[in-house]
Design a protein around this motif. Sequence first.
Motif, PDB file in Angstrom:
ATOM      1  N   VAL A 106      39.783  32.990  -8.849  1.00  0.00           N
ATOM      2  CA  VAL A 106      40.758  33.909  -9.428  1.00  0.00           C
ATOM      3  C   VAL A 106      39.971  35.134  -9.897  1.00  0.00           C
ATOM      4  CG1 VAL A 106      40.685  32.804 -11.703  1.00  0.00           C
ATOM      5  CG2 VAL A 106      42.636  34.198 -11.091  1.00  0.00           C
ATOM      6  N   PHE A 107      40.442  36.317  -9.531  1.00  0.00           N
ATOM      7  CA  PHE A 107      39.795  37.565  -9.903  1.00  0.00           C
ATOM      8  C   PHE A 107      40.547  38.187 -11.072  1.00  0.00           C
ATOM      9  CE2 PHE A 107      38.420  36.874  -5.606  1.00  0.00           C
ATOM     10  CZ  PHE A 107      37.111  37.309  -5.610  1.00  0.00           C
ATOM     11  N   VAL A 108      39.799  38.642 -12.090  1.00  0.00           N
ATOM     12  CA  VAL A 108      40.401  39.231 -13.282  1.00  0.00           C
ATOM     13  C   VAL A 108      39.835  40.642 -13.439  1.00  0.00           C
ATOM     14  CG1 VAL A 108      40.709  39.014 -15.772  1.00  0.00           C
ATOM     15  CG2 VAL A 108      40.573  36.966 -14.354  1.00  0.00           C
ATOM     16  N   SER A 109      40.713  41.618 -13.667  1.00  0.00           N
ATOM     17  CA  SER A 109      40.285  43.005 -13.859  1.00  0.00           C
ATOM     18  C   SER A 109      40.065  43.288 -15.338  1.00  0.00           C
ATOM     19  CB  SER A 109      41.335  43.978 -13.313  1.00  0.00           C
ATOM     20  OG  SER A 109      41.378  43.888 -11.911  1.00  0.00           O
ATOM     21  N   TYR A 110      38.969  43.969 -15.626  1.00  0.00           N
ATOM     22  CA  TYR A 110      38.627  44.426 -16.973  1.00  0.00           C
ATOM     23  C   TYR A 110      38.329  45.915 -16.894  1.00  0.00           C
ATOM     24  CZ  TYR A 110      37.847  39.503 -18.200  1.00  0.00           C
ATOM     25  OH  TYR A 110      37.998  38.155 -18.430  1.00  0.00           O
ATOM     26  N   TRP A 111      38.729  46.670 -17.937  1.00  0.00           N
ATOM     27  CA  TRP A 111      38.468  48.102 -17.992  1.00  0.00           C
ATOM     28  C   TRP A 111      37.767  48.440 -19.302  1.00  0.00           C
ATOM     29  CZ3 TRP A 111      42.925  46.074 -16.003  1.00  0.00           C
ATOM     30  CH2 TRP A 111      43.232  46.427 -14.691  1.00  0.00           C
ATOM     31  N   CYS A 112      36.760  49.320 -19.219  1.00  0.00           N
ATOM     32  CA  CYS A 112      36.057  49.784 -20.422  1.00  0.00           C
ATOM     33  C   CYS A 112      36.654  51.131 -20.839  1.00  0.00           C
ATOM     34  CB  CYS A 112      34.552  49.914 -20.150  1.00  0.00           C
ATOM     35  SG  CYS A 112      34.118  51.264 -19.047  1.00  0.00           S
ATOM     36  N   ASP A 131      38.470  37.210 -23.066  1.00  0.00           N
ATOM     37  CA  ASP A 131      39.287  38.394 -23.326  1.00  0.00           C
ATOM     38  C   ASP A 131      38.521  39.676 -23.026  1.00  0.00           C
ATOM     39  OD1 ASP A 131      41.438  36.853 -24.172  1.00  0.00           O
ATOM     40  OD2 ASP A 131      40.722  36.826 -26.246  1.00  0.00           O
ATOM     41  N   GLU A 132      37.198  39.641 -23.233  1.00  0.00           N
ATOM     42  CA  GLU A 132      36.366  40.826 -22.993  1.00  0.00           C
ATOM     43  C   GLU A 132      35.233  40.481 -22.048  1.00  0.00           C
ATOM     44  OE1 GLU A 132      34.952  42.702 -26.525  1.00  0.00           O
ATOM     45  OE2 GLU A 132      36.952  43.233 -27.203  1.00  0.00           O
ATOM     46  N   TRP A 133      34.735  41.532 -21.355  1.00  0.00           N
ATOM     47  CA  TRP A 133      33.631  41.395 -20.413  1.00  0.00           C
ATOM     48  C   TRP A 133      32.783  42.648 -20.540  1.00  0.00           C
ATOM     49  CZ3 TRP A 133      32.852  37.057 -17.679  1.00  0.00           C
ATOM     50  CH2 TRP A 133      31.933  37.080 -16.647  1.00  0.00           C
ATOM     51  N   ASP A 134      31.478  42.539 -20.439  1.00  0.00           N
ATOM     52  CA  ASP A 134      30.616  43.719 -20.519  1.00  0.00           C
ATOM     53  C   ASP A 134      30.662  44.493 -19.211  1.00  0.00           C
ATOM     54  OD1 ASP A 134      29.824  43.173 -23.087  1.00  0.00           O
ATOM     55  OD2 ASP A 134      28.010  42.104 -22.497  1.00  0.00           O
ATOM     56  N   CYS A 135      30.859  45.807 -19.304  1.00  0.00           N
ATOM     57  CA  CYS A 135      30.891  46.661 -18.123  1.00  0.00           C
ATOM     58  C   CYS A 135      29.474  46.774 -17.559  1.00  0.00           C
ATOM     59  CB  CYS A 135      31.421  48.049 -18.491  1.00  0.00           C
ATOM     60  SG  CYS A 135      31.420  49.210 -17.104  1.00  0.00           S
ATOM     61  N   PRO A 136      29.274  46.458 -16.274  1.00  0.00           N
ATOM     62  CA  PRO A 136      27.924  46.542 -15.708  1.00  0.00           C
ATOM     63  C   PRO A 136      27.450  47.979 -15.488  1.00  0.00           C
ATOM     64  CG  PRO A 136      29.481  45.849 -14.029  1.00  0.00           C
ATOM     65  CD  PRO A 136      30.229  45.920 -15.333  1.00  0.00           C
ATOM     66  N   ARG A 137      28.369  48.949 -15.495  1.00  0.00           N
ATOM     67  CA  ARG A 137      27.971  50.342 -15.254  1.00  0.00           C
ATOM     68  C   ARG A 137      27.498  51.042 -16.514  1.00  0.00           C
ATOM     69  NH1 ARG A 137      32.349  53.350 -11.791  1.00  0.00           N
ATOM     70  NH2 ARG A 137      30.745  54.951 -11.857  1.00  0.00           N
ATOM     71  N   CYS A 138      28.193  50.821 -17.639  1.00  0.00           N
ATOM     72  CA  CYS A 138      27.827  51.540 -18.862  1.00  0.00           C
ATOM     73  C   CYS A 138      27.473  50.629 -20.028  1.00  0.00           C
ATOM     74  CB  CYS A 138      28.951  52.498 -19.271  1.00  0.00           C
ATOM     75  SG  CYS A 138      30.495  51.679 -19.681  1.00  0.00           S
ATOM     76  N   GLY A 139      27.739  49.326 -19.905  1.00  0.00           N
ATOM     77  CA  GLY A 139      27.378  48.386 -20.958  1.00  0.00           C
ATOM     78  C   GLY A 139      28.389  48.251 -22.080  1.00  0.00           C
ATOM     79  N   LEU A 140      29.464  49.016 -22.048  1.00  0.00           N
ATOM     80  CA  LEU A 140      30.484  48.931 -23.092  1.00  0.00           C
ATOM     81  C   LEU A 140      31.356  47.702 -22.879  1.00  0.00           C
ATOM     82  CD1 LEU A 140      31.646  52.651 -23.294  1.00  0.00           C
ATOM     83  CD2 LEU A 140      30.156  51.433 -24.881  1.00  0.00           C
TER      84      LEU A 140
END
Length: 115
Positions: free
Chosen positions: A29-35, A55-64
């Motif tokens: 299952v794929f889940v979308s997260y936005w920073c 509920d939260e995931w670290d953004c691999p591009r900016c770390g937020l």
Amino acid sequence: MAGGSAIRGSRVGAGPMGESERGESAPRVFVSYWCSNGHEVRPSFAKEPDIVIPDEWDCPRCGLPAGQDQENPPLPPKNEPYKTHLAYVKERRSDEDGAALLEEALSALRERRGG
């Protein structure tokens, strides 16, 4: 006899390829997260009945931190500036307390020195 590998045309780590040799992969299952910078990350999780999707995931591009609500992403964490030991002491003591402690320490030092 020529030196070399007994297995020709193979490389280290090479193995059988394909689903039949490895077994079937688990359904995902794929889940979308936005920073807060608008980056989207889509990690996949095994589809199981007792799975807990964070509920939260670290953004691999900016770390937020990134959340599942695109319109309301989590706020970036507050960075506290570095404080010196003196800054922490000044938070706990007033100038009057500091002057009294200094006078007490100087008095004790003068008594030990005999003067």
